[in-house]
Design a protein around this motif. Structure first.
Motif, PDB file in Angstrom:
ATOM      1  N   TRP A 112       0.858  -1.186   0.000  1.00 44.13           N
ATOM      2  CA  TRP A 112       0.000   0.000   0.000  1.00 44.13           C
ATOM      3  C   TRP A 112       0.895   1.237   0.000  1.00 44.13           C
ATOM      4  O   TRP A 112       1.472   1.603   1.019  1.00 44.13           O
ATOM      5  CB  TRP A 112      -0.912   0.012   1.214  1.00 44.13           C
ATOM      6  N   ALA A 113       1.027   1.879  -1.157  1.00 42.35           N
ATOM      7  CA  ALA A 113       1.791   3.130  -1.234  1.00 42.35           C
ATOM      8  C   ALA A 113       1.085   4.229  -0.457  1.00 42.35           C
ATOM      9  O   ALA A 113       1.725   5.103   0.134  1.00 42.35           O
ATOM     10  CB  ALA A 113       1.990   3.541  -2.692  1.00 42.35           C
ATOM     11  N   LEU A 114      -0.238   4.202  -0.465  1.00 41.28           N
ATOM     12  CA  LEU A 114      -1.071   5.112   0.335  1.00 41.28           C
ATOM     13  C   LEU A 114      -2.212   4.296   0.926  1.00 41.28           C
ATOM     14  O   LEU A 114      -2.700   3.354   0.286  1.00 41.28           O
ATOM     15  CB  LEU A 114      -1.649   6.241  -0.526  1.00 41.28           C
ATOM     16  N   ARG A 115      -2.655   4.681   2.116  1.00 40.34           N
ATOM     17  CA  ARG A 115      -3.746   3.930   2.751  1.00 40.34           C
ATOM     18  C   ARG A 115      -4.670   4.874   3.515  1.00 40.34           C
ATOM     19  O   ARG A 115      -4.248   5.566   4.453  1.00 40.34           O
ATOM     20  CB  ARG A 115      -3.171   2.889   3.719  1.00 40.34           C
ATOM     21  N   ASP A 116      -5.901   4.965   3.065  1.00 37.52           N
ATOM     22  CA  ASP A 116      -6.969   5.704   3.758  1.00 37.52           C
ATOM     23  C   ASP A 116      -6.574   7.151   4.061  1.00 37.52           C
ATOM     24  O   ASP A 116      -6.547   7.586   5.216  1.00 37.52           O
ATOM     25  CB  ASP A 116      -7.359   4.987   5.051  1.00 37.52           C
ATOM     26  N   ILE A 117      -6.268   7.904   3.003  1.00 36.44           N
ATOM     27  CA  ILE A 117      -5.889   9.309   3.144  1.00 36.44           C
ATOM     28  C   ILE A 117      -7.139  10.183   3.054  1.00 36.44           C
ATOM     29  O   ILE A 117      -7.892  10.104   2.078  1.00 36.44           O
ATOM     30  CB  ILE A 117      -4.887   9.727   2.041  1.00 36.44           C
ATOM     31  N   ASN A 118      -7.353  11.009   4.069  1.00 35.50           N
ATOM     32  CA  ASN A 118      -8.497  11.929   4.094  1.00 35.50           C
ATOM     33  C   ASN A 118      -8.017  13.324   4.483  1.00 35.50           C
ATOM     34  O   ASN A 118      -7.335  13.488   5.496  1.00 35.50           O
ATOM     35  CB  ASN A 118      -9.557  11.472   5.110  1.00 35.50           C
ATOM     36  N   PHE A 119      -8.374  14.321   3.670  1.00 31.71           N
ATOM     37  CA  PHE A 119      -8.078  15.712   4.041  1.00 31.71           C
ATOM     38  C   PHE A 119      -8.874  16.645   3.135  1.00 31.71           C
ATOM     39  O   PHE A 119      -9.390  16.246   2.080  1.00 31.71           O
ATOM     40  CB  PHE A 119      -6.585  16.027   3.951  1.00 31.71           C
ATOM     41  N   GLU A 120      -8.963  17.906   3.561  1.00 34.41           N
ATOM     42  CA  GLU A 120      -9.643  18.939   2.786  1.00 34.41           C
ATOM     43  C   GLU A 120      -8.719  20.140   2.652  1.00 34.41           C
ATOM     44  O   GLU A 120      -7.910  20.419   3.538  1.00 34.41           O
ATOM     45  CB  GLU A 120     -10.943  19.378   3.474  1.00 34.41           C
ATOM     46  N   VAL A 121      -8.831  20.849   1.528  1.00 33.10           N
ATOM     47  CA  VAL A 121      -8.050  22.064   1.302  1.00 33.10           C
ATOM     48  C   VAL A 121      -9.014  23.176   0.911  1.00 33.10           C
ATOM     49  O   VAL A 121      -9.872  22.986   0.043  1.00 33.10           O
ATOM     50  CB  VAL A 121      -6.994  21.868   0.190  1.00 33.10           C
ATOM     51  N   LYS A 122      -8.863  24.331   1.553  1.00 30.15           N
ATOM     52  CA  LYS A 122      -9.742  25.462   1.272  1.00 30.15           C
ATOM     53  C   LYS A 122      -9.148  26.365   0.203  1.00 30.15           C
ATOM     54  O   LYS A 122      -7.946  26.363  -0.040  1.00 30.15           O
ATOM     55  CB  LYS A 122      -9.990  26.256   2.559  1.00 30.15           C
ATOM     56  N   THR A 123      -9.981  27.147  -0.407  1.00 26.66           N
ATOM     57  CA  THR A 123      -9.556  28.086  -1.447  1.00 26.66           C
ATOM     58  C   THR A 123      -8.535  29.073  -0.881  1.00 26.66           C
ATOM     59  O   THR A 123      -8.737  29.660   0.184  1.00 26.66           O
ATOM     60  CB  THR A 123     -10.762  28.863  -1.994  1.00 26.66           C
ATOM     61  N   GLY A 124      -7.417  29.253  -1.592  1.00 27.33           N
ATOM     62  CA  GLY A 124      -6.381  30.188  -1.170  1.00 27.33           C
ATOM     63  C   GLY A 124      -5.423  29.647  -0.141  1.00 27.33           C
ATOM     64  O   GLY A 124      -4.505  30.343   0.288  1.00 27.33           O
ATOM     65  N   GLU A 125      -5.592  28.389   0.255  1.00 27.60           N
ATOM     66  CA  GLU A 125      -4.723  27.788   1.266  1.00 27.60           C
ATOM     67  C   GLU A 125      -3.478  27.192   0.607  1.00 27.60           C
ATOM     68  O   GLU A 125      -3.518  26.728  -0.533  1.00 27.60           O
ATOM     69  CB  GLU A 125      -5.497  26.698   2.005  1.00 27.60           C
ATOM     70  N   VAL A 126      -2.362  27.205   1.331  1.00 22.84           N
ATOM     71  CA  VAL A 126      -1.138  26.557   0.867  1.00 22.84           C
ATOM     72  C   VAL A 126      -0.863  25.383   1.796  1.00 22.84           C
ATOM     73  O   VAL A 126      -0.563  25.568   2.974  1.00 22.84           O
ATOM     74  CB  VAL A 126       0.064  27.519   0.857  1.00 22.84           C
ATOM     75  N   GLY A 154      -5.728  34.454  -4.373  1.00 18.72           N
ATOM     76  CA  GLY A 154      -6.639  33.526  -3.716  1.00 18.72           C
ATOM     77  C   GLY A 154      -6.645  32.133  -4.301  1.00 18.72           C
ATOM     78  O   GLY A 154      -7.649  31.428  -4.241  1.00 18.72           O
ATOM     79  N   ARG A 155      -5.509  31.712  -4.863  1.00 18.93           N
ATOM     80  CA  ARG A 155      -5.432  30.377  -5.455  1.00 18.93           C
ATOM     81  C   ARG A 155      -4.802  29.399  -4.466  1.00 18.93           C
ATOM     82  O   ARG A 155      -4.128  29.794  -3.532  1.00 18.93           O
ATOM     83  CB  ARG A 155      -4.659  30.415  -6.772  1.00 18.93           C
ATOM     84  N   THR A 156      -5.030  28.117  -4.706  1.00 13.47           N
ATOM     85  CA  THR A 156      -4.611  27.070  -3.776  1.00 13.47           C
ATOM     86  C   THR A 156      -3.324  26.420  -4.267  1.00 13.47           C
ATOM     87  O   THR A 156      -3.172  26.165  -5.467  1.00 13.47           O
ATOM     88  CB  THR A 156      -5.722  26.010  -3.652  1.00 13.47           C
ATOM     89  N   VAL A 157      -2.393  26.140  -3.345  1.00 16.14           N
ATOM     90  CA  VAL A 157      -1.118  25.518  -3.700  1.00 16.14           C
ATOM     91  C   VAL A 157      -0.901  24.290  -2.817  1.00 16.14           C
ATOM     92  O   VAL A 157      -1.101  24.343  -1.600  1.00 16.14           O
ATOM     93  CB  VAL A 157       0.069  26.494  -3.516  1.00 16.14           C
ATOM     94  N   LEU A 158      -0.514  23.179  -3.444  1.00 13.45           N
ATOM     95  CA  LEU A 158      -0.065  21.984  -2.730  1.00 13.45           C
ATOM     96  C   LEU A 158       1.424  21.858  -2.980  1.00 13.45           C
ATOM     97  O   LEU A 158       1.857  21.748  -4.132  1.00 13.45           O
ATOM     98  CB  LEU A 158      -0.791  20.735  -3.226  1.00 13.45           C
ATOM     99  N   PHE A 159       2.214  21.873  -1.913  1.00 16.61           N
ATOM    100  CA  PHE A 159       3.666  22.007  -2.037  1.00 16.61           C
ATOM    101  C   PHE A 159       4.367  20.879  -1.296  1.00 16.61           C
ATOM    102  O   PHE A 159       4.135  20.656  -0.111  1.00 16.61           O
ATOM    103  CB  PHE A 159       4.087  23.364  -1.461  1.00 16.61           C
ATOM    104  N   VAL A 160       5.227  20.149  -2.021  1.00 13.38           N
ATOM    105  CA  VAL A 160       6.043  19.095  -1.420  1.00 13.38           C
ATOM    106  C   VAL A 160       7.499  19.519  -1.459  1.00 13.38           C
ATOM    107  O   VAL A 160       8.008  19.927  -2.517  1.00 13.38           O
ATOM    108  CB  VAL A 160       5.876  17.759  -2.182  1.00 13.38           C
ATOM    109  N   SER A 161       8.182  19.450  -0.332  1.00 11.64           N
ATOM    110  CA  SER A 161       9.596  19.797  -0.281  1.00 11.64           C
ATOM    111  C   SER A 161      10.227  19.197   0.962  1.00 11.64           C
ATOM    112  O   SER A 161       9.551  18.971   1.966  1.00 11.64           O
ATOM    113  CB  SER A 161       9.788  21.317  -0.273  1.00 11.64           C
ATOM    114  N   HIS A 162      11.543  18.932   0.881  1.00  9.43           N
ATOM    115  CA  HIS A 162      12.303  18.524   2.060  1.00  9.43           C
ATOM    116  C   HIS A 162      13.004  19.721   2.700  1.00  9.43           C
ATOM    117  O   HIS A 162      13.702  19.564   3.702  1.00  9.43           O
ATOM    118  CB  HIS A 162      13.342  17.460   1.675  1.00  9.43           C
TER     119      HIS A 162
END
Length: 422
Positions: free
Chosen positions: A61-75, A218-226
């Motif tokens: 299972w690379a991912l298992r039971d992922i739940n989340f919400e993102v609002k408008t304009g949120e990073v 007011g745009r939404t960003v999903l950001f992955v970084s180390h």
């Protein structure tokens, strides 16, 4: 703010060791269960996504039971170790791959930059790739023409814009790809670790652009970084992944601390996993004011370093750095043979450094330790980013405490050396 993205029970399963979903018999079983309205039998099995462990099952299972919400304009910052499932999650959110179970609900256009050169054709020029990539991302030709000069200027690749992309460096390709994605004006921008390929100036420019998109437009960003400094400066909330599971969700400061504190209770000491015959650092241990790597502000702290010398070293030198969570050295201590004699014959040596009344702000810290011969200018061994320990504020001195602020140090350091064998 309204919810712009919602992930419900997202799971992704892969088969280990083979390409595709598995064998023909496995696919037939899936089809037969689907025809009969039964659950996929292979979704009932599968190992935990721990890349360092030996596989005991055919499926993971690379991912298992992922739940989340993102609002408008949120990073939203998505953080975790290598192999935690971050990129898999972004690929599902970007519709690059589909989840094994669960659903993604979004509103608006999604632009993604997941890896170097995504959607670029090496034989086409930079200008041609802007039009092609923009069209793939959903921009009309008039829209691309209107923004073309702005995209080229932002990328900083104007000299090479009519040169085939196959002659670009990886950094130039990322610049051009990010410039197109950012000027698409998407409702949701998905960015993976690719910005690490760019130089410092471009990283600052890219982070500034993402801040403008989220705060100004007011745009939404999903950001992955180390890079935790970038995550802290850019993101509002954090999602911490470990072995394909969400282990924490909250404000970005708490998320970063949760990620950095992972395994803290077993990491305040280091032992060389593969001792060798050459001179090396064999052991490092931090002796804190409380057990398991917890240290209180303004208390003495001891750094214990054990060395092995295969021969006499003319001018040995040992130093250590205390780094903050952004890997910035705050304290650097050094011991030379001229000050305390050691390593003048073969054997094991124990060096103990005591810092009195250590005043570091609360947070997680770690060590770099170096062992060198100043006469030959050779570095004999180095241990970096090990021995995590945490500073806490047990005495509640309010005028010292602000997370992320500068070092406060009024410390006196002493060294003690002993030979531990004949």
């Amino acid at each position: 703010m309204s919810i712009i993205l919602k992930a419900e029970n997202i799971s992704k399963q892969y088969r280990l060791g083979t390409v595709g979903t598995g064998t023909i018999s496995d696919d037939f079983k899936r089809w037969w269960c689907n025809v009969r309205g039964l659950e996929d039998p292979f979704l009932k099995v599968g190992g935990v996504n721990d890349r360092s462990a030996k596989a005991t099952e055919d499926y993971v299972w690379a991912l298992r039971d992922i739940n989340f919400e993102v609002k408008t304009g949120e990073v939203l910052g998505i953080i975790g170790k290598n192999g935690a499932g971050k990129t898999t999650l972004l690929k599902i959110l970007s519709r690059v791959t589909s989840p094994s179970t669960g659903s993604i609900k979004t509103r608006g256009r999604i632009a993604s930059l997941l890896e170097v050169g995504t959607g670029f054709h090496g034989e086409l020029t930079g200008r041609e790739n802007i039009f092609m990539n923009g069209a793939v991302l959903g921009m009309s030709k008039p829209e691309i023409k209107r923004k073309l000069d702005e995209i080229i200027d932002f990328s900083g690749c104007e000299m090479y814009i009519d040169t085939p992309v196959k002659r670009y460096s990886s950094g130039m390709t990322v610049r051009l790809g990010f410039a197109v994605a950012a000027h698409l004006e998407p409702e949701i921008l998905v960015v993976d670790e690719v910005l690490a390929v760019g130089d410092v100036d471009f990283q600052k420019k890219a982070i500034g652009k993402m801040q403008d998109l989220s705060q100004g437009e007011g745009r939404t960003v999903l950001f992955v970084s180390h890079n935790m400094a970038s995550v802290r400066s850019l993101c509002d909330r954090g999602l911490v992944l470990k072995n394909g599971l969400v282990t924490f969700e909250g404000d970005i400061q708490s998320s970063v601390e949760n990620y950095l504190n992972d395994d803290l209770n077993k990491s305040w000491h280091y032992k060389n996993p593969k001792p060798n015959i050459r001179s090396h650092i064999n052991l490092i241990e931090i002796i804190t004011s409380s057990p398991k790597g917890i240290h209180d502000f303004n208390e003495d702290i001891t750094i214990k370093i054990e060395l092995y010398c295969e021969r006499k070293i003319i001018a040995p030198a040992v130093s250590y750095q205390i780094l903050n969570s952004d890997n910035i050295p705050l304290i650097h201590e050094l011991i030379l043979n001229e000050e305390n004699t050691f390593c003048q014959e073969k054997g094991n040596y124990c060096l103990t450094s005591k810092i009195k009344n250590l005043k570091l702000y609360q947070g997680v810290y770690k060590l770099n330790v170096f062992f060198a011969d100043n006469f030959s200018k050779n570095r004999l061994d180095a241990v970096t980013e090990e021995c995590k320990f945490e500073i806490i504020n047990m005495k509640k001195r309010p005028y010292y405490w602000h997370n992320g602020s500068a070092i406060y140090k009024e410390s006196e350091t002493s060294w003690n050396i002993s030979k531990t064998d004949a």
